[in-house]
Design an enzyme around this catalytic site. Sequence first.
Site, short mmCIF file in Angstrom:
data_model
loop_
_atom_site.label_atom_id
_atom_site.label_comp_id
_atom_site.label_asym_id
_atom_site.label_seq_id
_atom_site.Cartn_x
_atom_site.Cartn_y
_atom_site.Cartn_z
N ASN A 123 5.51 -0.95 -1.90
CA ASN A 123 6.57 -1.52 -1.08
C ASN A 123 6.66 -3.03 -1.33
O ASN A 123 5.63 -3.71 -1.40
CB ASN A 123 6.27 -1.26 0.40
CG ASN A 123 6.23 0.23 0.72
OD1 ASN A 123 7.04 1.00 0.21
ND2 ASN A 123 5.27 0.65 1.53
N HIS B 114 -0.35 -3.74 -3.92
CA HIS B 114 -1.10 -2.49 -3.83
C HIS B 114 -0.20 -1.33 -4.18
O HIS B 114 1.00 -1.34 -3.89
CB HIS B 114 -1.72 -2.30 -2.43
CG HIS B 114 -0.75 -2.45 -1.30
ND1 HIS B 114 -0.33 -3.68 -0.86
CD2 HIS B 114 -0.13 -1.54 -0.52
CE1 HIS B 114 0.52 -3.52 0.15
NE2 HIS B 114 0.67 -2.22 0.37
P1 AMP Z 1 2.15 -1.48 3.03
O1 AMP Z 1 2.68 -1.17 4.41
O2 AMP Z 1 2.89 -0.84 1.91
O3 AMP Z 1 1.97 -2.97 2.84
O4 AMP Z 1 0.72 -0.80 2.96
C1 AMP Z 1 -0.40 -1.33 3.58
C2 AMP Z 1 -1.34 -0.18 3.75
O5 AMP Z 1 -2.63 -0.70 4.00
C3 AMP Z 1 -1.01 0.76 4.91
O6 AMP Z 1 -0.84 2.09 4.43
C4 AMP Z 1 -2.22 0.63 5.84
O7 AMP Z 1 -2.57 1.84 6.46
C5 AMP Z 1 -3.29 0.15 4.88
N1 AMP Z 1 -4.36 -0.62 5.48
C6 AMP Z 1 -4.25 -1.65 6.36
N2 AMP Z 1 -5.45 -2.13 6.67
C7 AMP Z 1 -6.36 -1.40 5.98
C8 AMP Z 1 -7.78 -1.40 5.88
N3 AMP Z 1 -8.54 -2.28 6.57
N4 AMP Z 1 -8.38 -0.48 5.09
C9 AMP Z 1 -7.63 0.41 4.40
N5 AMP Z 1 -6.29 0.46 4.44
C10 AMP Z 1 -5.66 -0.42 5.22
#
Ligand code: AMP
Length: 112
Positions: A85, A98
């Site tokens: 995203n 990511h």
């Molecule tokens: P986005 O919304 O595309 O920026 O994705 C961020 C992702 O990071 C989401 O799917 C969250 O669930 C994930 N996320 C946020 N904090 C953590 C964390 N501490 N460990 C693992 N995943 C995380």
Amino acid sequence: MENCLFCNIAGGKIPSEKVYEDEVCYAFQDIAPQAPVHFLVIPKAHIPSVSAVTAENSGTVAHIFTVIAKLAKEQGLESYRVVSNVGEQAGQTVFHLHFHVLSGRDMAWPPG
Ligand code: AMP
Ligand code: ZN
């Protein structure tokens, strides 16, 4: 970057469930999985999003895609989705590049 969540995860300062690691990238389970398989692959170096990919750092992105293909093969994933995203409207909440790897359920296209 000191205040970046994923820099801190890649650096081991914030715990995560590791899937894979090498010198260039780190893969870990998403904390709020949206599918039976949902892990994230990130560069260790801070890149804010796909919109900050350049000729200089695109080798890192290419490497990440080889890692995604390898992990998917190792996990026996025949069908999966890779998502990145870019920007708030698209759903980006963490501003460190990511790639989501999702698998194990039917997925709609186009996405909602
Ligand atoms: P986005 O919304 O595309 O920026 O994705 C961020 C992702 O990071 C989401 O799917 C969250 O669930 C994930 N996320 C946020 N904090 C953590 C964390 N501490 N460990 C693992 N995943 C995380
Ligand atoms: Zn970062």
